[in-house]
Design a protein around this motif. Structure first.
Motif, PDB file in Angstrom:
ATOM      1  N   ARG A  32       0.861  -1.176   0.000  1.00 63.83           N
ATOM      2  CA  ARG A  32       0.000   0.000   0.000  1.00 63.83           C
ATOM      3  C   ARG A  32       0.896   1.224   0.000  1.00 63.83           C
ATOM      4  N   CYS A  34       2.548   4.402   0.929  1.00 64.22           N
ATOM      5  CA  CYS A  34       2.610   5.125   2.185  1.00 64.22           C
ATOM      6  C   CYS A  34       3.881   5.967   2.194  1.00 64.22           C
ATOM      7  N   ALA A  38       4.076   8.553   6.971  1.00 69.14           N
ATOM      8  CA  ALA A  38       2.768   7.899   7.100  1.00 69.14           C
ATOM      9  C   ALA A  38       1.585   8.842   6.900  1.00 69.14           C
ATOM     10  N   PRO A  40      -0.662  11.201   4.014  1.00 70.53           N
ATOM     11  CA  PRO A  40      -0.858  11.274   2.566  1.00 70.53           C
ATOM     12  C   PRO A  40      -0.159  12.492   1.965  1.00 70.53           C
ATOM     13  N   GLY A  56      -0.866   8.065  -1.265  1.00 71.55           N
ATOM     14  CA  GLY A  56      -0.148   7.697  -0.060  1.00 71.55           C
ATOM     15  C   GLY A  56      -1.006   7.564   1.177  1.00 71.55           C
ATOM     16  N   HIS A  57      -2.255   7.168   1.000  1.00 67.95           N
ATOM     17  CA  HIS A  57      -3.171   7.054   2.134  1.00 67.95           C
ATOM     18  C   HIS A  57      -3.028   5.743   2.897  1.00 67.95           C
ATOM     19  N   ASN A  58      -2.151   4.858   2.430  1.00 70.34           N
ATOM     20  CA  ASN A  58      -1.947   3.563   3.054  1.00 70.34           C
ATOM     21  C   ASN A  58      -3.278   2.808   3.092  1.00 70.34           C
ATOM     22  N   CYS A  59      -3.585   2.166   4.171  1.00 68.25           N
ATOM     23  CA  CYS A  59      -4.816   1.369   4.231  1.00 68.25           C
ATOM     24  C   CYS A  59      -6.056   2.235   4.469  1.00 68.25           C
ATOM     25  N   TRP A  60      -5.893   3.538   4.589  1.00 69.51           N
ATOM     26  CA  TRP A  60      -7.013   4.429   4.863  1.00 69.51           C
ATOM     27  C   TRP A  60      -7.575   5.079   3.611  1.00 69.51           C
TER      28      TRP A  60
END
Length: 115
Positions: A32, A34, A38, A40, A56-60
Motif C-alpha cells: 500500500r 505510504c 505515514a 498522505p 499515499g493514504h496507506n490502508c485508509w
C-alpha cells in the motif's frame, strides 16, 4: 501472513453468510502506498501550475477518499482549500530537497562569481 489471512476470511464470512465454509482460492498481498511519515501527499507539486498529488493514504484510502476528493476539487477549482485550514502538512514539498545555494564559498566567505 497466514494469521492475517485467516482473520480477514473470518471477518468476511461474518459479514457475508454465503461465504461461510469457503476458503479463498488465491491469497496475495500488495504494498500500500505510504509516505515515510505515514501521512498522505496532497497538493500542487512545487514549481508547477497544474500537477496535483493525492496519494499515499496507506490502508485508509477508502475512508479518506471523500475528504481527499473534496480537498483536491477545491484546490483545482478555487486554487486553495476551504474544508481545512491548509494543505501544508500534506504538501509534496516536505520530501523535496532544498535548492542548493549558487556560487562558491571558502568557509563562510563568498568567493568567485555569485549568481
Amino acid at each position: 501472513n497466514p494469521d492475517r489471512v485467516a482473520a480477514a476470511v473470518a471477518s468476511f464470512q461474518g459479514m457475508a453468510p454465503f461465504a461461510r465454509g469457503q476458503t479463498p482460492k488465491i491469497e496475495q498481498a500488495c504494498m500500500r502506498p505510504c509516505a515515510p511519515d505515514a501521512m498522505p501527499v496532497l497538493g500542487l507539486v512545487p514549481g508547477t501550475a497544474n500537477v496535483v498529488c493525492a496519494y499515499g493514504h496507506n490502508c485508509w484510502g477508502i475512508l479518506w477518499a471523500p475528504v481527499t476528493g473534496l480537498l483536491i476539487s477545491e484546490l483545482i477549482a478555487d486554487g486553495s482549500v476551504k474544508a481545512i485550514p491548509s494543505l501544508d502538512p500534506f504538501s509534496p514539498r516536505r520530501f523535496m530537497r532544498r535548492a542548493p545555494k549558487r556560487g562558491r564559498a571558502k568557509g563562510e566567505e563568498r568567493v568567485g562569481e555569485q549568481w
